[in-house]
Design a protein around this motif. Structure first.
Motif, PDB file in Angstrom:
ATOM      1  N   LYS A  58       3.496  -5.854   7.515  1.00  0.00           N
ATOM      2  CA  LYS A  58       2.057  -5.637   7.610  1.00  0.00           C
ATOM      3  C   LYS A  58       1.785  -4.939   8.929  1.00  0.00           C
ATOM      4  O   LYS A  58       2.225  -5.405   9.980  1.00  0.00           O
ATOM      5  CB  LYS A  58       1.369  -7.012   7.586  1.00  0.00           C
ATOM      6  CG  LYS A  58      -0.124  -6.993   7.500  1.00  0.00           C
ATOM      7  CD  LYS A  58      -0.595  -8.445   7.396  1.00  0.00           C
ATOM      8  CE  LYS A  58      -2.080  -8.579   7.424  1.00  0.00           C
ATOM      9  NZ  LYS A  58      -2.466 -10.009   7.356  1.00  0.00           N
ATOM     10  N   LYS A  59       1.058  -3.846   8.852  1.00  0.00           N
ATOM     11  CA  LYS A  59       0.790  -3.083  10.077  1.00  0.00           C
ATOM     12  C   LYS A  59      -0.077  -3.899  11.041  1.00  0.00           C
ATOM     13  O   LYS A  59      -1.049  -4.527  10.640  1.00  0.00           O
ATOM     14  CB  LYS A  59       0.100  -1.762   9.742  1.00  0.00           C
ATOM     15  CG  LYS A  59      -0.169  -0.927  10.975  1.00  0.00           C
ATOM     16  CD  LYS A  59      -0.576   0.488  10.648  1.00  0.00           C
ATOM     17  CE  LYS A  59      -0.969   1.206  11.936  1.00  0.00           C
ATOM     18  NZ  LYS A  59      -1.101   2.644  11.752  1.00  0.00           N
ATOM     19  N   ASP A  81       0.817  -1.211   0.000  1.00  0.00           N
ATOM     20  CA  ASP A  81       0.000   0.000   0.000  1.00  0.00           C
ATOM     21  C   ASP A  81       0.853   1.265   0.000  1.00  0.00           C
ATOM     22  O   ASP A  81       0.395   2.327  -0.392  1.00  0.00           O
ATOM     23  CB  ASP A  81      -0.912  -0.005   1.238  1.00  0.00           C
ATOM     24  CG  ASP A  81      -1.840  -1.201   1.231  1.00  0.00           C
ATOM     25  OD1 ASP A  81      -2.768  -1.212   0.410  1.00  0.00           O
ATOM     26  OD2 ASP A  81      -1.611  -2.140   2.022  1.00  0.00           O
ATOM     27  N   LYS A  82       2.084   1.136   0.484  1.00  0.00           N
ATOM     28  CA  LYS A  82       2.951   2.311   0.559  1.00  0.00           C
ATOM     29  C   LYS A  82       4.397   1.843   0.462  1.00  0.00           C
ATOM     30  O   LYS A  82       4.735   0.758   0.935  1.00  0.00           O
ATOM     31  CB  LYS A  82       2.714   3.009   1.906  1.00  0.00           C
ATOM     32  CG  LYS A  82       3.364   4.376   2.031  1.00  0.00           C
ATOM     33  CD  LYS A  82       3.036   4.974   3.407  1.00  0.00           C
ATOM     34  CE  LYS A  82       3.842   6.230   3.668  1.00  0.00           C
ATOM     35  NZ  LYS A  82       3.465   7.375   2.836  1.00  0.00           N
ATOM     36  N   GLU A  83       5.221   2.672  -0.162  1.00  0.00           N
ATOM     37  CA  GLU A  83       6.631   2.323  -0.261  1.00  0.00           C
ATOM     38  C   GLU A  83       7.474   3.418   0.367  1.00  0.00           C
ATOM     39  O   GLU A  83       7.217   4.613   0.171  1.00  0.00           O
ATOM     40  CB  GLU A  83       7.043   2.127  -1.730  1.00  0.00           C
ATOM     41  CG  GLU A  83       8.492   1.690  -1.848  1.00  0.00           C
ATOM     42  CD  GLU A  83       8.888   1.294  -3.279  1.00  0.00           C
ATOM     43  OE1 GLU A  83       8.069   1.483  -4.191  1.00  0.00           O
ATOM     44  OE2 GLU A  83      10.014   0.808  -3.454  1.00  0.00           O
ATOM     45  N   LYS A  95       8.635   3.922  11.062  1.00  0.00           N
ATOM     46  CA  LYS A  95       7.623   4.131  12.101  1.00  0.00           C
ATOM     47  C   LYS A  95       6.621   5.202  11.643  1.00  0.00           C
ATOM     48  O   LYS A  95       5.415   5.063  11.804  1.00  0.00           O
ATOM     49  CB  LYS A  95       8.330   4.573  13.385  1.00  0.00           C
ATOM     50  CG  LYS A  95       7.425   5.026  14.492  1.00  0.00           C
ATOM     51  CD  LYS A  95       6.854   3.851  15.232  1.00  0.00           C
ATOM     52  CE  LYS A  95       6.039   4.317  16.431  1.00  0.00           C
ATOM     53  NZ  LYS A  95       5.456   3.172  17.130  1.00  0.00           N
ATOM     54  N   LYS A  96       7.146   6.271  11.054  1.00  0.00           N
ATOM     55  CA  LYS A  96       6.321   7.373  10.583  1.00  0.00           C
ATOM     56  C   LYS A  96       5.403   6.903   9.443  1.00  0.00           C
ATOM     57  O   LYS A  96       4.220   7.250   9.404  1.00  0.00           O
ATOM     58  CB  LYS A  96       7.231   8.501  10.096  1.00  0.00           C
ATOM     59  CG  LYS A  96       6.705   9.866  10.417  1.00  0.00           C
ATOM     60  CD  LYS A  96       7.742  10.929  10.131  1.00  0.00           C
ATOM     61  CE  LYS A  96       7.158  12.304  10.436  1.00  0.00           C
ATOM     62  NZ  LYS A  96       8.138  13.365  10.271  1.00  0.00           N
ATOM     63  N   GLU A 138       0.890   6.222   8.999  1.00  0.00           N
ATOM     64  CA  GLU A 138      -0.010   6.741   7.964  1.00  0.00           C
ATOM     65  C   GLU A 138      -0.856   5.644   7.333  1.00  0.00           C
ATOM     66  O   GLU A 138      -1.688   5.903   6.471  1.00  0.00           O
ATOM     67  CB  GLU A 138       0.818   7.443   6.873  1.00  0.00           C
ATOM     68  CG  GLU A 138       1.473   8.724   7.378  1.00  0.00           C
ATOM     69  CD  GLU A 138       2.619   9.191   6.488  1.00  0.00           C
ATOM     70  OE1 GLU A 138       2.777   8.640   5.384  1.00  0.00           O
ATOM     71  OE2 GLU A 138       3.354  10.090   6.905  1.00  0.00           O
ATOM     72  N   LEU A 139      -0.614   4.397   7.746  1.00  0.00           N
ATOM     73  CA  LEU A 139      -1.365   3.264   7.181  1.00  0.00           C
ATOM     74  C   LEU A 139      -2.452   2.785   8.128  1.00  0.00           C
ATOM     75  O   LEU A 139      -2.434   3.067   9.326  1.00  0.00           O
ATOM     76  CB  LEU A 139      -0.402   2.097   6.891  1.00  0.00           C
ATOM     77  CG  LEU A 139       0.621   2.281   5.769  1.00  0.00           C
ATOM     78  CD1 LEU A 139       1.487   1.030   5.652  1.00  0.00           C
ATOM     79  CD2 LEU A 139      -0.069   2.567   4.449  1.00  0.00           C
TER      80      LEU A 139
END
Lengths: 76, 155
Positions: A73-74, A4-6, A22-23, A27-28
């Motif tokens: 994975k969050k 979803d984000k890189e 961490k930042k 955002e996820l």
């Protein structure tokens, strides 16, 4: 692998890849996937330790051409 | 329950500014609750302007130098500024964070920064010389969080 984000953490030294990661995770949404690319060889052990301690799931980590790629994975 | 880290930062040179801010920001990223008590020379790390932090090769024989340099040469005027400039260049070249950046991340991630009241009095520092978002306290304040911390370090 889909993500979803890189996060491009190439050229950054300890502890910046972890701090930026961490930042980015913040955002996820829980369950979403973050891909991190780093060049710091110390990040291999650090990302494993980071995931172990925070509960985010390290789905994969691989090294190629001096770059280290982590997919996580969050946590819920 | 979150783990807790208590640090004492007692040194104010460019090189020694790194350990407390690196450990604190990383611990915060690992979900630790972190407090740093800044005392003596370490207190200068909470000043608004920390762009003038210096590193001295004098009396620091382990510091890698481009050429071996006896103490007698290192004490010459300008040597400390030169060593500091070289160190800052190296820091930038190697992708190492600046102290300002690490301190900013500490503040953003809720690290508690505590300024030693006694040191402020001792060196005649004024509150307005320091950044916002810090607390001021004494030794008892340190023990209030150190006593219940999982990790305690003196730096």
């Amino acid at each position: 692998m889909e993500f979803d984000k890189e996060l491009d953490a190439r050229g950054l030294n300890c502890p910046l890849p972890i701090l930026r990661c961490k930042k980015s995770l913040a955002e996820l949404q829980p369950g979403q996937i973050l891909k991190v690319v780093a060049t710091d060889p110390g990040s291999v052990k650090d990302f494993q330790a980071f995931c172990k301690q925070t509960g985010h799931e390290l789905l994969s980590h691989e090294a190629a051409n001096g770059e280290f790629t982590f997919v996580m994975k969050k946590r819920a | 329950m979150a783990k807790k880290l208590a640090l004492i930062a007692s040194k104010g040179t460019l090189d020694w500014a790194y350990p407390p801010f690196i450990l604190a920001s990383t611990a915060a990223a690992l979900d630790y609750e972190v407090s740093i008590f800044f005392t003596f020379y370490g207190l200068t790390l909470l000043k608004k302007d920390i762009s003038d932090l210096k590193v001295s090769p004098l009396g620091n024989p382990a510091m890698p130098m481009p050429v071996p340099m006896p103490n007698l040469v290192q004490m010459l005027p300008g040597l400390e500024s030169m060593a500091t400039m070289m160190m800052k260049q190296k820091i930038a070249d190697k992708g190492v964070a600046s102290i300002q950046e690490l301190r900013e991340i500490c503040l953003e991630s809720g690290v508690k920064l505590i300024a030693c009241q006694m040191t402020m009095d001792l060196f005649d520092f004024k509150r307005e010389e320091f950044i916002d978002g810090i607390e001021i306290g004494g030794a008892a304040t340190f023990f209030e969080f150190a006593g219940e911390s999982d990790v305690n370090l003196f730096i």
